[in-house]
Write a protein that holds these residues in place. Sequence first.
Motif, PDB file in Angstrom:
ATOM      1  N   UNK A   2      59.367  28.286  93.922  1.00 24.44           N
ATOM      2  CA  UNK A   2      59.048  29.756  93.302  1.00 24.44           C
ATOM      3  C   UNK A   2      58.049  30.423  94.569  1.00 24.44           C
ATOM      4  N   UNK A   3      58.381  31.905  94.599  1.00 20.51           N
ATOM      5  CA  UNK A   3      57.957  33.024  94.784  1.00 20.51           C
ATOM      6  C   UNK A   3      56.443  33.216  94.877  1.00 20.51           C
ATOM      7  N   UNK A   4      55.099  32.810  95.459  1.00 21.22           N
ATOM      8  CA  UNK A   4      54.137  33.303  95.542  1.00 21.22           C
ATOM      9  C   UNK A   4      53.571  35.097  95.384  1.00 21.22           C
ATOM     10  N   UNK A   5      52.883  35.322  94.421  1.00 16.63           N
ATOM     11  CA  UNK A   5      52.929  36.862  94.217  1.00 16.63           C
ATOM     12  C   UNK A   5      51.873  36.919  94.690  1.00 16.63           C
ATOM     13  N   UNK A   6      50.870  37.179  95.543  1.00 15.19           N
ATOM     14  CA  UNK A   6      49.769  38.036  95.794  1.00 15.19           C
ATOM     15  C   UNK A   6      49.776  39.319  96.329  1.00 15.19           C
ATOM     16  N   UNK A   7      48.453  39.479  96.660  1.00 13.36           N
ATOM     17  CA  UNK A   7      48.616  41.307  97.516  1.00 13.36           C
ATOM     18  C   UNK A   7      46.809  40.832  98.509  1.00 13.36           C
ATOM     19  N   UNK A   8      47.086  41.640  99.823  1.00  9.65           N
ATOM     20  CA  UNK A   8      46.337  41.356 100.599  1.00  9.65           C
ATOM     21  C   UNK A   8      46.329  42.422 101.338  1.00  9.65           C
ATOM     22  N   UNK A   9      45.188  42.380 102.107  1.00 13.38           N
ATOM     23  CA  UNK A   9      44.976  44.033 103.168  1.00 13.38           C
ATOM     24  C   UNK A   9      45.497  43.851 104.853  1.00 13.38           C
ATOM     25  N   UNK A 308      52.627  30.422 102.609  1.00 18.15           N
ATOM     26  CA  UNK A 308      52.346  31.366 102.511  1.00 18.15           C
ATOM     27  C   UNK A 308      50.690  31.998 101.389  1.00 18.15           C
ATOM     28  N   UNK A 309      50.214  30.854 100.417  1.00 20.19           N
ATOM     29  CA  UNK A 309      49.240  31.395  99.982  1.00 20.19           C
ATOM     30  C   UNK A 309      47.938  30.728 100.891  1.00 20.19           C
ATOM     31  N   UNK A 310      46.651  31.535 101.616  1.00 16.13           N
ATOM     32  CA  UNK A 310      45.920  31.646 102.464  1.00 16.13           C
ATOM     33  C   UNK A 310      44.794  30.776 101.608  1.00 16.13           C
ATOM     34  N   UNK A 343      41.386  34.843  95.598  1.00 20.12           N
ATOM     35  CA  UNK A 343      39.523  35.066  96.936  1.00 20.12           C
ATOM     36  C   UNK A 343      39.739  36.515  96.843  1.00 20.12           C
ATOM     37  N   UNK A 344      38.880  37.269  96.120  1.00 16.01           N
ATOM     38  CA  UNK A 344      38.891  38.557  96.229  1.00 16.01           C
ATOM     39  C   UNK A 344      40.370  39.987  96.033  1.00 16.01           C
ATOM     40  N   UNK A 345      40.277  40.668  96.774  1.00 15.92           N
ATOM     41  CA  UNK A 345      41.565  41.004  96.263  1.00 15.92           C
ATOM     42  C   UNK A 345      43.068  40.100  96.232  1.00 15.92           C
ATOM     43  N   UNK A 346      42.566  38.897  96.979  1.00 17.62           N
ATOM     44  CA  UNK A 346      44.439  38.345  96.999  1.00 17.62           C
ATOM     45  C   UNK A 346      44.915  37.541  95.893  1.00 17.62           C
ATOM     46  N   UNK A 347      45.418  37.492  95.019  1.00 18.31           N
ATOM     47  CA  UNK A 347      45.643  36.675  93.383  1.00 18.31           C
ATOM     48  C   UNK A 347      46.486  36.445  93.942  1.00 18.31           C
TER      49      UNK A 347
END
Length: 356
Positions: A2-9, A308-310, A343-347
């Motif tokens: 799988x390829x986790x899809x998440x956003x970060x800053x 790849x996931x915090x 976690x905040x904007x990371x999801x």
Amino acid sequence: MFSPNYTTTSVNNTTMKKIFATLILFCVAHCATTLNAQSLSDRLKGKCGAELKSAINSCYRPKHIVSDYVGIGGAWEAFRNTDAINGCVVDRYSSQSRSFSSDGHSPSQEMTIDQIVNLAWWEDNNKYGDTLKFDLHHLIPCDQNVPSLKEDFPPGIVTNATYDNGVWKSGLGEISGYPTNIYEPAEEYKGDFARAIMYIISIYPNNKWQGRGINFCQNNTYPAINNYAKQLLLNWHRNDPVSDFEEQRNNAITEIQGNSNPFIDFPQLAEHVWGTLAETPFDVNPVRVPLRSTYKLSDDYIELYHPSIPQDVTWSINNSGITTNRVKPSDLGVGIHQLRFRNGSIKGKLMIKIIE
């Protein structure tokens, strides 16, 4: 796969330099404590369950204790280092601002000392002498009325309060289906209380508990606490992680007593002694197994981890929040399950399949 899809800053260079400088200062300030904790972890490594609890008992006994509750070299003098913020007392039982006495080694008029694990629970205090009585890991400053309101009640969830000041409460709750007098600390300190109790029952085993302690503990045979106590302590420990202040307090007590609370040094120990990892050997730096797309029902566990996931995200499975980092496939059952992290904007979310 799988390829986790998440956003970060993004983080700019100036911020990174500040973080790096802070880390250097932290490392210098806590170098000795970290080295000591690391050497102790080597003596716990590879053990779990009853063997690990026994190793904690051997490795974490106090080397020095305060001389009394008050006076020079006493607990109140120690509290100025262990339980103070900006010169004020950290009072876990009140929202009032409390000050230390002017003499430096006695309580102010409105304060006294609380024993998180009441000495009335112990059949033979003389066996441990003043060590148990003056062990700072379970002594905290409190309002003067707390001991008479709390008595020697076990901790729990109060459903019918006879006292409630908006911070803590005491009254009736249930233990194993029976109404029992209990006390309930503030949400922000429930983990602190749980870890202090775990420490005491690991360092000071006894052949027989007495009084209200029999509602919470059993005998010296592992696990030494009953199912009610085990579930309560683990829940509070998981839901209220170790705070910065709790770490600072633990370090300050280590300087005074020569021993720390291992459940603060290594929070995962609780799981390896009583929790989901009670049959898994402890390792302070275990090899983590990344998430994969498919598991068998007979697999030992699913670890909620992927490079790849915090690591500081919170997880839910099938829209139900969880507080552990590992789950058993057998607890989820055969089928497709949705995992979400945030976690905040990371999801992000991903799917796993469990097969026979």
